[in-house]
Design a protein around this motif. Sequence first.
Motif, PDB file in Angstrom:
ATOM      1  N   GLN A  77     -16.266  17.195 -10.778  1.00  0.00           N
ATOM      2  CA  GLN A  77     -14.846  16.661 -11.294  1.00  0.00           C
ATOM      3  C   GLN A  77     -13.912  16.792 -10.579  1.00  0.00           C
ATOM      4  OE1 GLN A  77     -15.221  17.587 -15.521  1.00  0.00           O
ATOM      5  NE2 GLN A  77     -17.446  17.450 -15.569  1.00  0.00           N
ATOM      6  N   ARG A  78     -13.661  17.903  -9.896  1.00  0.00           N
ATOM      7  CA  ARG A  78     -12.295  18.304  -9.266  1.00  0.00           C
ATOM      8  C   ARG A  78     -12.341  17.254  -8.250  1.00  0.00           C
ATOM      9  NH1 ARG A  78     -14.341  23.580  -9.578  1.00  0.00           N
ATOM     10  NH2 ARG A  78     -13.913  23.916  -7.245  1.00  0.00           N
ATOM     11  N   LEU A  79     -12.986  17.254  -7.416  1.00  0.00           N
ATOM     12  CA  LEU A  79     -13.127  16.268  -6.372  1.00  0.00           C
ATOM     13  C   LEU A  79     -12.835  14.847  -6.909  1.00  0.00           C
ATOM     14  CD1 LEU A  79     -16.023  17.578  -4.193  1.00  0.00           C
ATOM     15  CD2 LEU A  79     -13.547  17.866  -3.673  1.00  0.00           C
ATOM     16  N   ARG A  80     -13.403  14.319  -7.820  1.00  0.00           N
ATOM     17  CA  ARG A  80     -13.176  13.053  -8.505  1.00  0.00           C
ATOM     18  C   ARG A  80     -11.616  12.878  -8.729  1.00  0.00           C
ATOM     19  NH1 ARG A  80     -17.020   9.661  -9.482  1.00  0.00           N
ATOM     20  NH2 ARG A  80     -19.249  10.398  -9.345  1.00  0.00           N
ATOM     21  N   LEU A  81     -11.078  13.874  -9.716  1.00  0.00           N
ATOM     22  CA  LEU A  81      -9.670  14.091  -9.732  1.00  0.00           C
ATOM     23  C   LEU A  81      -8.666  13.895  -8.661  1.00  0.00           C
ATOM     24  CD1 LEU A  81      -9.764  16.418 -12.821  1.00  0.00           C
ATOM     25  CD2 LEU A  81      -9.287  13.845 -13.073  1.00  0.00           C
ATOM     26  N   LEU A  82      -9.310  14.471  -7.620  1.00  0.00           N
ATOM     27  CA  LEU A  82      -8.275  14.770  -6.310  1.00  0.00           C
ATOM     28  C   LEU A  82      -8.412  13.624  -5.571  1.00  0.00           C
ATOM     29  CD1 LEU A  82      -6.965  16.898  -4.757  1.00  0.00           C
ATOM     30  CD2 LEU A  82      -8.966  17.400  -3.577  1.00  0.00           C
ATOM     31  N   LEU A  83      -9.448  12.835  -5.533  1.00  0.00           N
ATOM     32  CA  LEU A  83      -9.845  11.861  -4.468  1.00  0.00           C
ATOM     33  C   LEU A  83     -10.271  10.512  -5.021  1.00  0.00           C
ATOM     34  CD1 LEU A  83     -11.777  14.427  -2.134  1.00  0.00           C
ATOM     35  CD2 LEU A  83      -9.458  13.252  -1.760  1.00  0.00           C
ATOM     36  N   ALA A  84     -10.285  10.467  -6.451  1.00  0.00           N
ATOM     37  CA  ALA A  84     -10.742   8.944  -6.750  1.00  0.00           C
ATOM     38  C   ALA A  84      -9.855   7.735  -6.252  1.00  0.00           C
ATOM     39  CB  ALA A  84     -11.075   8.963  -8.222  1.00  0.00           C
ATOM     40  N   PRO A  85     -10.290   6.622  -5.720  1.00  0.00           N
ATOM     41  CA  PRO A  85      -9.715   5.764  -5.229  1.00  0.00           C
ATOM     42  C   PRO A  85      -8.661   5.055  -6.544  1.00  0.00           C
ATOM     43  CG  PRO A  85     -11.927   4.981  -5.365  1.00  0.00           C
ATOM     44  CD  PRO A  85     -11.822   6.371  -5.717  1.00  0.00           C
ATOM     45  N   ARG A  86      -7.447   4.739  -5.888  1.00  0.00           N
ATOM     46  CA  ARG A  86      -6.576   4.241  -6.638  1.00  0.00           C
ATOM     47  C   ARG A  86      -5.726   3.366  -5.847  1.00  0.00           C
ATOM     48  NH1 ARG A  86      -6.628   9.012  -8.845  1.00  0.00           N
ATOM     49  NH2 ARG A  86      -6.898   9.405 -11.259  1.00  0.00           N
ATOM     50  N   ARG A  87      -5.565   2.074  -6.112  1.00  0.00           N
ATOM     51  CA  ARG A  87      -4.692   1.288  -5.281  1.00  0.00           C
ATOM     52  C   ARG A  87      -3.318   1.304  -5.502  1.00  0.00           C
ATOM     53  NH1 ARG A  87      -6.916  -2.325  -1.161  1.00  0.00           N
ATOM     54  NH2 ARG A  87      -8.930  -2.875  -1.808  1.00  0.00           N
ATOM     55  N   PRO A  88      -2.457   1.412  -4.522  1.00  0.00           N
ATOM     56  CA  PRO A  88      -1.160   1.753  -4.713  1.00  0.00           C
ATOM     57  C   PRO A  88      -0.532   0.249  -5.239  1.00  0.00           C
ATOM     58  CG  PRO A  88      -1.724   1.533  -2.245  1.00  0.00           C
ATOM     59  CD  PRO A  88      -2.969   1.722  -3.249  1.00  0.00           C
ATOM     60  N   ASP A  89       0.508   0.435  -5.774  1.00  0.00           N
ATOM     61  CA  ASP A  89       1.253  -0.976  -5.938  1.00  0.00           C
ATOM     62  C   ASP A  89       2.104  -1.713  -4.894  1.00  0.00           C
ATOM     63  OD1 ASP A  89       0.804  -0.616  -8.581  1.00  0.00           O
ATOM     64  OD2 ASP A  89       2.373   0.647  -9.222  1.00  0.00           O
ATOM     65  N   SER A  90       2.044  -1.063  -3.997  1.00  0.00           N
ATOM     66  CA  SER A  90       3.006  -1.805  -2.679  1.00  0.00           C
ATOM     67  C   SER A  90       1.901  -2.788  -2.244  1.00  0.00           C
ATOM     68  CB  SER A  90       2.873  -0.662  -1.533  1.00  0.00           C
ATOM     69  OG  SER A  90       1.524  -0.113  -1.409  1.00  0.00           O
ATOM     70  N   PRO A  91       2.729  -3.727  -1.174  1.00  0.00           N
ATOM     71  CA  PRO A  91       1.809  -4.559  -0.625  1.00  0.00           C
ATOM     72  C   PRO A  91       0.827  -4.233   0.286  1.00  0.00           C
ATOM     73  CG  PRO A  91       4.249  -4.840   0.077  1.00  0.00           C
ATOM     74  CD  PRO A  91       4.025  -3.612  -0.763  1.00  0.00           C
ATOM     75  N   PRO A  92      -0.424  -4.736   0.134  1.00  0.00           N
ATOM     76  CA  PRO A  92      -1.623  -4.182   0.724  1.00  0.00           C
ATOM     77  C   PRO A  92      -1.369  -4.115   2.276  1.00  0.00           C
ATOM     78  CG  PRO A  92      -2.141  -6.289  -0.158  1.00  0.00           C
ATOM     79  CD  PRO A  92      -0.954  -5.824  -0.557  1.00  0.00           C
ATOM     80  N   ASP A  93      -0.681  -4.858   2.784  1.00  0.00           N
ATOM     81  CA  ASP A  93      -0.440  -5.074   4.296  1.00  0.00           C
ATOM     82  C   ASP A  93       0.772  -4.034   4.833  1.00  0.00           C
ATOM     83  OD1 ASP A  93       0.950  -6.915   3.093  1.00  0.00           O
ATOM     84  OD2 ASP A  93       0.744  -8.481   4.472  1.00  0.00           O
ATOM     85  N   LEU A  94       1.230  -3.734   3.910  1.00  0.00           N
ATOM     86  CA  LEU A  94       2.406  -2.739   4.413  1.00  0.00           C
ATOM     87  C   LEU A  94       2.044  -1.540   5.199  1.00  0.00           C
ATOM     88  CD1 LEU A  94       5.678  -2.176   4.844  1.00  0.00           C
ATOM     89  CD2 LEU A  94       5.526  -1.715   2.348  1.00  0.00           C
ATOM     90  N   PRO A  95       1.292  -0.691   4.534  1.00  0.00           N
ATOM     91  CA  PRO A  95       0.567   0.444   4.997  1.00  0.00           C
ATOM     92  C   PRO A  95       0.378   0.244   6.625  1.00  0.00           C
ATOM     93  CG  PRO A  95       0.212   0.597   2.603  1.00  0.00           C
ATOM     94  CD  PRO A  95       0.777  -0.877   3.188  1.00  0.00           C
ATOM     95  N   ILE A  96      -0.766  -0.731   6.648  1.00  0.00           N
ATOM     96  CA  ILE A  96      -1.003  -1.031   7.965  1.00  0.00           C
ATOM     97  C   ILE A  96       0.216  -1.354   8.765  1.00  0.00           C
ATOM     98  CG2 ILE A  96      -2.671  -2.798   9.181  1.00  0.00           C
ATOM     99  CD1 ILE A  96      -4.096  -0.404   7.450  1.00  0.00           C
ATOM    100  N   ALA A  97       0.973  -2.196   8.532  1.00  0.00           N
ATOM    101  CA  ALA A  97       2.008  -2.681   9.499  1.00  0.00           C
ATOM    102  C   ALA A  97       2.956  -1.400   9.672  1.00  0.00           C
ATOM    103  CB  ALA A  97       2.856  -3.527   8.687  1.00  0.00           C
ATOM    104  N   ILE A  98       3.043  -0.350   8.930  1.00  0.00           N
ATOM    105  CA  ILE A  98       3.716   0.909   9.356  1.00  0.00           C
ATOM    106  C   ILE A  98       2.964   1.688  10.261  1.00  0.00           C
ATOM    107  CG2 ILE A  98       4.426   3.179   8.162  1.00  0.00           C
ATOM    108  CD1 ILE A  98       5.499   1.571   5.695  1.00  0.00           C
ATOM    109  N   LEU A  99       1.598   1.775  10.009  1.00  0.00           N
ATOM    110  CA  LEU A  99       0.540   2.450  10.843  1.00  0.00           C
ATOM    111  C   LEU A  99       0.741   1.911  12.386  1.00  0.00           C
ATOM    112  CD1 LEU A  99      -1.424   4.762  10.843  1.00  0.00           C
ATOM    113  CD2 LEU A  99      -2.980   3.366  10.179  1.00  0.00           C
ATOM    114  N   ARG A 100       0.701   0.513  12.173  1.00  0.00           N
ATOM    115  CA  ARG A 100       0.760  -0.167  13.559  1.00  0.00           C
ATOM    116  C   ARG A 100       2.040   0.365  14.290  1.00  0.00           C
ATOM    117  NH1 ARG A 100      -1.064  -5.059  11.309  1.00  0.00           N
ATOM    118  NH2 ARG A 100      -3.576  -5.080  11.992  1.00  0.00           N
TER     119      ARG A 100
END
Length: 199
Positions: A77-100
Amino acid sequence: MAERRELILDALDEVFREAGMRGTTMAAVARKAGMSKRTLYEIFDDRAALFQAYMDRLRTAIARPLDDAAVDLPLEQRLRLLLAPRRPDSPPDLPIAILRALVAESPERPEMGRTFMSRGPHAVEEMIRQELERAVGRGEIRIADTGAAATLLKDMLRASPLDLLIDPDADPCDRDVEARFELALKVFLNGIEAAQNDG
């Protein structure tokens, strides 16, 4: 100061939606945030610092520290609370563009790459390691190397960003992300249990 930082990061989202990475300049972000470029530079030294702050904010969508009540829950349960996937509200391609951009600039500015790793993937690994250490201390599990186990779990939970860096259309749907999370957590916990029984 915290409110202004959030305002700037929200403006970064909007500018990217409107103008793409090429148009995401410090001047454009300052205008969108309703402040002078000078004020923006008082908060963020340069575009790399702005991008790092944005990636820090995204990390909270990937891993969230547990509150005092949650630390008494069982490990799964702790790992689920810590790590469960949640989509950010940001544009999905912005993090990848920043990573590039970070990858492209890292050879000339290696400290930027090291900062990104320490405050991004390595910070997530450390949060997982702490929970595994807590579980070992309570006798929930036996793991000789919690650091290696934390790295393994982090890598299992989500697809490699390399896939998205090379193929922007490879972004998995929410259902696939959740299915991978469930499978990875099950395989990890079952593997730890099997290793204990073999030992």
